[in-house]
Write an enzyme that holds these catalytic residues in place. Structure first.
Site, PDB file in Angstrom:
ATOM      1  N   ASP A  16      94.499 -40.418 -20.004  1.00 30.72           N
ATOM      2  CA  ASP A  16      94.415 -39.422 -21.326  1.00 30.72           C
ATOM      3  C   ASP A  16      95.157 -37.492 -21.178  1.00 30.72           C
ATOM      4  OD1 ASP A  16      94.716 -39.086 -23.959  1.00 30.72           O
ATOM      5  OD2 ASP A  16      92.735 -39.212 -24.165  1.00 30.72           O
ATOM      6  N   HIS A 208      85.337 -42.768 -27.871  1.00 32.51           N
ATOM      7  CA  HIS A 208      86.416 -42.012 -26.891  1.00 32.51           C
ATOM      8  C   HIS A 208      86.486 -40.452 -28.166  1.00 32.51           C
ATOM      9  CE1 HIS A 208      90.235 -41.435 -24.665  1.00 32.51           C
ATOM     10  NE2 HIS A 208      90.105 -40.115 -25.992  1.00 32.51           N
ATOM     11  N   CYS A 241      97.165 -35.391 -28.130  1.00 26.44           N
ATOM     12  CA  CYS A 241      98.102 -36.277 -28.258  1.00 26.44           C
ATOM     13  C   CYS A 241      98.849 -35.397 -28.548  1.00 26.44           C
ATOM     14  CB  CYS A 241      97.039 -37.422 -29.582  1.00 26.44           C
ATOM     15  SG  CYS A 241      98.289 -38.727 -29.870  1.00 26.44           S
ATOM     16  N   ASN A 250      89.752 -33.663 -24.486  1.00 25.63           N
ATOM     17  CA  ASN A 250      88.839 -35.168 -24.784  1.00 25.63           C
ATOM     18  C   ASN A 250      87.513 -34.172 -24.115  1.00 25.63           C
ATOM     19  OD1 ASN A 250      90.460 -37.519 -24.775  1.00 25.63           O
ATOM     20  ND2 ASN A 250      91.076 -37.321 -23.193  1.00 25.63           N
TER      21      ASN A 250
END
Ligand code: MG
Length: 289
Positions: A16, A208, A241, A250
């Site tokens: 990610d 998350h 993202c 994150n």
């Protein structure tokens, strides 16, 4: 009074996190990152993605990465898959866990997966069954649960219905993701209460969070209070993202590990090694007791 018990951090930096980096990391660099995380005591890593490299060039070469990383016992290596072909690649590459990501927002799912939610769910049912038949662990990640950059708020019963479908298909973990970092703590509590009611008791709920508006760690604390013991986080807080405008990283693994450790939880990873010898400030921030 200090908290007790184990909290699992799934380190998502190598997947990610790197997926949002403008520079393409080489296979050797990705292997070194994963191996250093393992050496720091991290036991659960979202390491690779089996998606189309034309769509996500940062995640090409999952197979050579998987072939070269160390695989000590007790470490779960996960890979993301969005379709049956991805699941077959994940099985062949030897992952321990397949993670399936779907958006709670119809618009976001169309942009991210190129398909309506119903079609993605139908495809996942076959993929999750295939992963189960191969003896792999299965996690369903639902993104944009706490807000979508295109649609705004997402109805909780809609999130719960998607979670129920994923669990019914065989997902053992359901991860609720705040893709754009919009969530606030009481929203986390309400969402967890609603989704937990829709799930069988043996399905584990995880979270998350992103720290776009600096609420990520407050949200993690709210989820902890609600009994969540599985969190995605990325080393250095990397990530974002590509389909969520202005989404930042994150929550950082080392900061989450610091928070959990000083609250009294056992996290497994070595905080000094996570931070790195040059940057470690843990001597100035000792374990609170
Ligand atoms: Mg993320």
């Amino acid at each position: 009074m200090p908290a007790t018990g184990h909290v699992e951090i799934c380190e998502v930096g190598p997947r990610d996190g790197l997926q949002s980096e403008p520079r393409l990391w080489s296979v050797a660099e990705r292997v070194e990152l994963i191996d250093r995380l393992i050496a720091a005591g991290v036991k659960h890593i979202e390491a690779v993605s089996f998606v189309n490299p034309k769509r996500v060039p940062q995640m090409a070469d999952a197979e050579p990465v998987m072939a070269r990383i160390s695989r000590p016992p007790g470490v779960t290596i996960a890979g993301l898959a969005l379709n049956l072909r991805g699941v077959e690649r994940a099985i062949d590459a030897g992952v321990d866990e397949v993670r399936f990501a779907i958006a709670a927002s119809e618009t976001f799912n169309e942009k991210n997966q190129g398909a309506p939610i119903a079609a993605t769910l139908a495809g996942f049912e076959a993929g999750i069954k295939r992963a189960a038949d191969a003896g792999l662990r299965r996690a369903g990640i639902i993104s944009t649960v706490f807000g979508c950059p295109f649609e705004g708020p997402i109805a909780l019963d809609h999130v719960a219905a998607i979670a129920k479908r994923l669990a019914h298909a065989g997902a053992q973990d359901i991860i609720l993701a705040d893709t754009i970092g919009a969530a606030v703590p009481n929203q986390v509590t309400e969402t967890l209460e609603t989704v937990a009611k829709a799930l069988p008791d043996d399905v584990r709920l995880g979270c998350h969070f992103h720290n776009t508006r600096n609420t990520g760690f407050a949200n993690a604390a709210a989820a902890l209070d609600h009994g969540v013991r599985l969190f995605d986080a990325s080393i250095g807080g990397i990530g974002g993202c590509p389909f969520a405008p202005r989404a930042t990283g994150n929550i950082a693994s080392e900061d989450l590990a610091h928070m959990l450790r000083n609250m009294g939880y056992e996290v497994g990873a070595d905080l000094d090694k996570l931070i790195g010898p040059k940057n470690s400030s843990t001597r100035r921030c000792p374990a609170w007791s």
